[in-house]
Write an enzyme that holds these catalytic residues in place. Structure first.
Site, short mmCIF file in Angstrom:
data_model
loop_
_atom_site.label_atom_id
_atom_site.label_comp_id
_atom_site.label_asym_id
_atom_site.label_seq_id
_atom_site.Cartn_x
_atom_site.Cartn_y
_atom_site.Cartn_z
NE ARG A 347 -23.23 2.41 -56.45
CZ ARG A 347 -22.39 3.42 -56.31
NH1 ARG A 347 -22.75 4.60 -56.67
NH2 ARG A 347 -21.19 3.23 -55.82
CB VAL A 469 -20.97 -5.49 -58.25
CG1 VAL A 469 -20.37 -6.82 -58.63
CG2 VAL A 469 -21.68 -5.59 -56.90
CD GLU A 470 -24.59 -1.91 -59.92
OE1 GLU A 470 -24.72 -0.72 -60.26
OE2 GLU A 470 -24.81 -2.86 -60.69
N GLY A 471 -19.63 -0.15 -58.99
CA GLY A 471 -18.62 0.82 -58.58
C GLY A 471 -17.84 0.28 -57.40
#
Length: 622
Positions: A347, A469-471
């Protein structure tokens, strides 16, 4: 949704504590003498206040307690203190490339870009065999694996620079190289793997025999590692061998269609107590090769118009020996710690690097285009609307690049800051999207016609993927940044919260901690209130008396803008303290939490920009 729940406990605590602020006594617990407050109240009132706060505070689950202890805090804590220091940043973090890293960037990365035609990749939805073989042979999938295992052993700053350069040419190449070097299990194996796992996997990952992927995301839980719905595993014993039986459904797993090994995030339970204290229940990572019995990897997803490999990972009642648990039996239940390290890289480094690459290519190329493209016999660069869009894109590019440099140095300093990585992901991917939009607005018709010479269209279609992506950015902004920050980064709240989780037999000690931390929180708020007033007045005077040529003096420029950021930091810290008075309502105040996230992100990236300027003082024109 752990990030959404954390603020509730701290907020509820502060609300109750605030009710009894005037009646809480300070105790001398080192001796028998009781010290009273100016109201003349005693230790009994302290204990009653403690019990009242404990009664309304939700119990923190074991998973939440583990998560609160994961990762590191550093400059994010300084922001919550209201008194961050640019001098400390400059002295502590200095991102640099080694000679080997610079050579790889100048040679191997350039050669890979020469093998890739971005337009062909998107149309054919794959790289050529030559490009795949080159990435394997030259170690593009082993940038972070230590040299003793055949990898490159590069720094985080080098990986970021490589990913940014690939993003200037092909976003699919950026995504393909990013996953093995951030979310892949290679670096985790080097840190946590057993000797047998290291000896087997690391050389194969280093030479490209195995391409890795990481299976976390599920159709009903997203990337929320606290739920892991449809990713269940139970400890069992078969034929005298201890292992786990797992059923899982993973979606949106990058590189899954071509991966030779997957790191699986599983929710492990041990109802029969077979672990016997050697390992625990909870988030566990298993390593499975592609041909593992019962494992299915496919079919392939097609994210928008992108060509990078993405697909499913599934299995039902899959037998997994303990030797396949990353780190072995002792690391059962240790997945949260591993996940946090993956997340800090994925992230905070890999995704922002793509935006940094977008900024470099777009600002340079679109700026040049605006000079040669004429309308009414005048270069469009002379038009005010074009200048406005270029200035916005240029400032976003500078801020993103500066943030990347600072974040890279933080990770290379062996830190894993959860809150800062969330800030970087949400802010930089959003800025990347804005940069591309500005570029499309300026290039207009020339940017919508796809072909070999279109350097923008594929990025325009790919950047929304990074947003999700990734939250997803909405969740990251509205929950995670402030939800984690209020409890994890506040100088005093974590100990206060932990005191309220103490068992009954430790009540006296917990009450002492509660009272002590409560007064620290109050003093913290009062200090930042004073700072907010004095710095606000000082900033107003400084702006009013500032010379029109002051920006030409680098030292004065830094001093002026740091004073403005210090003022904003005090305002932010005071506002964060006041948020605790909302109690349990805070978790429903997503608009407020989002605005606070914006403020914290602006402060961090503001300091990152000053840090970048301080390190680039010799660059002409900066």
């Amino acid at each position: 949704m752990l990030a959404a729940r954390r603020p509730v406990a701290s907020a509820a605590t502060a609300k109750v504590a605030a009710r009894v602020a005037g009646a809480t006594a300070s105790q001398n617990f080192g001796g028998n003498e009781q010290r009273r407050t100016f109201l003349g109240l005693s230790k009994a009132i302290d204990k009653r206040a403690y019990r009242m706060a404990k009664g309304v505070m939700p119990a923190i689950s074991k998973t939440e307690q583990i998560a609160l202890g994961c990762g590191t805090i550093g400059f994010d804590r300084d922001i919550f203190s209201g008194n961050p220091s640019l001098k400390h940043l400059v002295a502590t973090y200095d991102p640099k490339l080694s000679a080997d890293e610079q050579s790889f960037l100048d040679n191997e990365v350039n050669a890979l870009c020469g093998l890739i035609n971005d337009h062909d990749v998107v149309n054919k939805k794959d790289f050529t065999k030559e490009a795949w073989d080159y990435m394997r042979d030259k170690g593009f999938f082993a940038l972070k694996i230590p040299k003793e295992w055949g990898g490159k052993g590069f720094s985080t700053h080098a990986v970021s620079a490589i990913l940014a350069k690939l993003a200037t040419h092909c976003f699919d190449a950026n995504a393909t190289v990013a996953v093995p070097n951030s979310l892949g299990p290679g670096e985790l194996l080097a840190r946590y793997g057993t000797d047998e796992q290291k000896q087997y996997f690391l050389p194969r990952l280093a030479d490209g025999t195995l391409i890795p992927c990481f299976g976390l995301t599920g159709p009903h839980s997203g990337s929320d590692a606290t739920s892991l719905i449809q990713s269940d595993a139970v400890v069992e014993e078969r034929n005298g061998e201890l292992g786990i039986v797992a059923s899982f459904k993973k979606r949106y797993i990058t590189l899954a269609p071509v991966a030779g090994v997957v790191g699986l995030g599983l929710n492990l339970s041990d109802p029969k107590g077979l672990l016997k204290g050697q390992g625990e229940e909870g988030f566990t990572v298993a390593l499975l090769e592609r041909d593992h019995p019962g494992l299915r990897m496919g079919p392939r997803h097609m994210p928008l118009n992108a060509a990078f490999m993405n697909g499913t990972v599934e299995g039902e009642e899959v037998w997994i020996p303990m030797s396949n648990i990353l780190g072995g039996r002792d690391r059962c239940g240790f997945g949260w710690h591993m996940f946090v390290e993956c997340l800090a890289e994925g992230r905070g480094v890999s995704l922002p690097a793509g935006s940094a690459g977008a900024g470099r290519i777009l600002v340079g190329a679109v700026g040049a285009y605006s000079r040669v493209r004429k309308q009414f016999r005048v270069p469009i660069a002379e038009f005010g609307g074009i200048q406005e869009a270029m200035s916005l894109a240029g400032s976003d590019a500078l801020i993103t690049i500066a943030g990347c440099d600072l974040m890279n140095a933080i990770v290379d300093n062996h830190e894993a800051p959860m809150v800062v990585s969330s800030i970087m992901k949400q802010n930089c991917t959003e800025r990347g999207r804005r940069m591309v939009e500005h570029g499309m607005d300026i290039a207009a018709g020339s940017a919508i016609c796809r072909g070999d010479n279109n350097y923008m269209a594929n990025g325009y279609m790919s950047l929304p993927i990074a947003i999700t992506v990734e939250g997803a950015n909405i969740m990251t902004r509205s929950f995670q940044i402030i939800g984690q920050g209020l409890t994890r980064c506040h100088p005093h709240m974590l100990e206060l919260i932990q005191s309220l989780q103490a068992p009954r037999e430790e009540e006296d000690k917990a009450t002492e901690t509660f009272v002590r931390q409560f007064y620290k929180v109050v003093n913290h708020g009062l200090s930042n209130f004073a700072r907010s007033i004095t710095r606000g007045v000082g900033a107003t005077v400084s702006t009013a008396t500032r010379s029109k040529t002051a920006y030409k003096d680098g030292n004065k420029l830094l001093d002026y803008h740091e004073k403005q950021l210090l003022r904003l930091s005090a305002n932010f810290a005071l506002t964060a303290d006041l948020c605790f008075t909302l109690g349990g309502r805070l978790k429903f105040e997503e608009l407020l939490m989002g605005r606070l996230s914006d403020a914290m992100g602006a402060i961090f990236l503001g300091y990152a920009t000053l840090h970048h300027y301080s390190r680039q003082r010799g660059v002409e024109g900066l």
